[in-house]
Design a protein around this motif. Structure first.
Motif, PDB file in Angstrom:
ATOM      1  N   VAL A  44      11.888  -5.717  45.092  1.00 47.02           N
ATOM      2  CA  VAL A  44      10.530  -6.164  44.759  1.00 47.02           C
ATOM      3  C   VAL A  44      10.008  -5.386  43.563  1.00 47.02           C
ATOM      4  N   GLU A  45      10.198  -4.091  43.632  1.00 48.19           N
ATOM      5  CA  GLU A  45       9.735  -3.225  42.546  1.00 48.19           C
ATOM      6  C   GLU A  45      10.365  -3.628  41.212  1.00 48.19           C
ATOM      7  N   LEU A  61      -1.467  -3.481  41.847  1.00 42.49           N
ATOM      8  CA  LEU A  61      -0.644  -4.669  42.032  1.00 42.49           C
ATOM      9  C   LEU A  61       0.633  -4.334  42.802  1.00 42.49           C
ATOM     10  N   ARG A  62       1.204  -3.204  42.514  1.00 44.13           N
ATOM     11  CA  ARG A  62       2.430  -2.809  43.212  1.00 44.13           C
ATOM     12  C   ARG A  62       2.166  -2.577  44.689  1.00 44.13           C
ATOM     13  N   LEU A  87      11.545 -15.358  43.630  1.00 44.88           N
ATOM     14  CA  LEU A  87      10.723 -14.351  44.299  1.00 44.88           C
ATOM     15  C   LEU A  87      10.797 -14.498  45.816  1.00 44.88           C
ATOM     16  N   LEU A 121       6.359  -7.781  34.569  1.00 44.33           N
ATOM     17  CA  LEU A 121       5.323  -7.073  33.810  1.00 44.33           C
ATOM     18  C   LEU A 121       5.815  -6.723  32.407  1.00 44.33           C
ATOM     19  N   LEU A 150      -0.018 -12.519  39.321  1.00 39.64           N
ATOM     20  CA  LEU A 150       0.606 -12.060  38.081  1.00 39.64           C
ATOM     21  C   LEU A 150       0.151 -12.898  36.886  1.00 39.64           C
ATOM     22  N   ALA A 206       1.886  -5.938  46.216  1.00 40.26           N
ATOM     23  CA  ALA A 206       3.211  -6.526  46.403  1.00 40.26           C
ATOM     24  C   ALA A 206       3.891  -5.924  47.621  1.00 40.26           C
ATOM     25  N   LEU A 229       1.617 -14.125  44.960  1.00 40.59           N
ATOM     26  CA  LEU A 229       1.953 -13.037  44.041  1.00 40.59           C
ATOM     27  C   LEU A 229       2.101 -13.564  42.617  1.00 40.59           C
ATOM     28  N   LEU A 246       9.042  -6.934  39.882  1.00 45.57           N
ATOM     29  CA  LEU A 246       7.729  -6.723  39.260  1.00 45.57           C
ATOM     30  C   LEU A 246       7.881  -6.082  37.889  1.00 45.57           C
ATOM     31  N   ASP A 247       8.727  -5.084  37.807  1.00 48.30           N
ATOM     32  CA  ASP A 247       8.972  -4.438  36.521  1.00 48.30           C
ATOM     33  C   ASP A 247       9.355  -5.461  35.469  1.00 48.30           C
ATOM     34  N   GLU A 267      -2.060  -2.262  37.471  1.00 40.63           N
ATOM     35  CA  GLU A 267      -0.656  -2.487  37.801  1.00 40.63           C
ATOM     36  C   GLU A 267      -0.227  -1.649  39.004  1.00 40.63           C
TER      37      GLU A 267
END
Lengths: 209, 209
Positions: free
Chosen positions: B98-99, B197-198, B146, B106, B173, B201, B169, B102-103, B194
């Motif tokens: 997930v991390e 946001l994490r 996702l 973003l 975003l 998530a 999500l 997102l990275d 952000e």
DNA sequence: TGTACATCAGTGAACGCGCGTTCACTGATGTAC
DNA sequence: TGTACATCAGTGAACGCGCGTTCACTGATGTAC
């Protein structure tokens, strides 16, 4: 300083009733066209036709096309900001405020034209500083109102955290407009999404995290 | 059936290398102009000039202006969908997925032009079915990817709930792009948003709720 | 209430411009033998 | 390798159109006395 300028209505707002009515009609026409056909197809001649006046007469009230667009935007966002204020006055029990706020926003978003209107505005704001400024003022009012609601329900959140969560929630709400009507995936029925959204809002209004 | 049509490149994709290069150059030029000036200012003559060809020669490859816009959109979204696939192959330990997802999103969003480009597309999709269809396909790929990530991390979520949360999500975003650069409120520093946001998530990837 | 005047509202023709696209044509490149 | 031909690539002039705006002008409405 009283030069012999061409006959043009300068001060921005008409003084006499007839002029005010005309200006409103022009903004009404331009707004409807912006929503129906998009900014790329928007022309002063179409606006004039829809407002029931001759092309050349537009310039009497709005010297340039961009003045009309800025005018209609300011009028719309002013009204919307006022709606936030009005809603803030009639506050129910704190516990239900988040829910009622969501209701109001979702009801507004469901009103067909809102999404199209805002999609045009987002694109326009990237090219026009005046429009960007107006949008920024609108979202600031929107955001402040939501921060107030969150803090009212859960004071323990603290202002900084409430501010960040309000921004996240607004981003989610605006992003959800993409999944309505056209332009994105429609395989997820909205009622389900909205239920999930309410849970999310509840979580953001809690002091966990 | 071999009528004496005007000299025009019909099949949609050039066969010879020179033609393919030209078509790419045309789409490159159109994309750059769309981002720099917006769709309302986009003209075939500007595209031709930027691509280094004469106005009349555009029609040889793209019979109409809308074909160019659809072409550049399809090319862009195809590449983006491919990026989702490629990313799906190199999967790290489930917990970090997930991390990392997102990275990636973003990082992509931070690449300056992405927001402007998408704002134009959202507005366009409301008027053009072909564009709406392409956008829908893109968001479907994005969303499926996702959903896969969420289910990989937290199988207990179940597919229906994972699908709704993935949609939420993505909405968040996309909505956050409004708070970047111009057009909305910028008083909230993005790094803070952000971080929040994490956390969000993480919460959406939990099986609570 | 009547008249004189200033301001407000509205008209119609015209301007120059950039637009999307067509078309007859020429030149360049590939293919078959 | 050379030639004939087909296809591909590119040019330049022109088309008709809708655009945003200007301008000289007329008509309607308000204001002062």
């Amino acid at each position: 300083m009283t030069t012999g300028k061409p006959p043009r209505h300068r001060p921005g707002t008409a003084v006499l009733p007839k002029g005010r009515v005309r200006m409103e009609a022009i903004l009404d026409a331009a707004t409807a066209l912006l929503i129906d056909e998009g900014y790329a197809q928007l022309s002063t001649r179409k606006i004039a036709a829809r407002a029931g006046i001759r092309p050349g007469h537009l310039q009497y009230y709005y010297p340039a096309k961009q003045d009309i667009v800025r005018g209609l935007l300011e009028r719309y966002l002013e009204r919307a900001s006022l709606a936030f204020e009005r809603e803030a006055e009639a506050t129910p029990a704190a516990e239900r405020r988040v829910e009622l706020f969501l209701d109001a926003v979702l009801r507004d978003q469901r009103e067909g034209d809102r999404a199209r209107f805002f999609w045009e505005l987002w694109a326009l704001a990237a090219r026009d500083d005046a429009i960007a400024g107006a949008m920024q003022a609108f979202y600031r009012a929107y955001w402040r109102r939501l921060v107030g609601v969150l803090l009212g329900v859960r004071p323990a959140l603290g202002r900084p955290r409430a501010e960040r969560r309000a921004a996240l929630l607004i981003a989610t709400l605006e992003g959800l407009t993409l999944f309505r009507s056209r332009g994105a995936g429609r395989e997820l029925p909205l009622p389900f999404l909205e239920r999930e959204l309410r849970e999310l809002a509840g979580a953001l209004a809690s002091d966990a995290g």
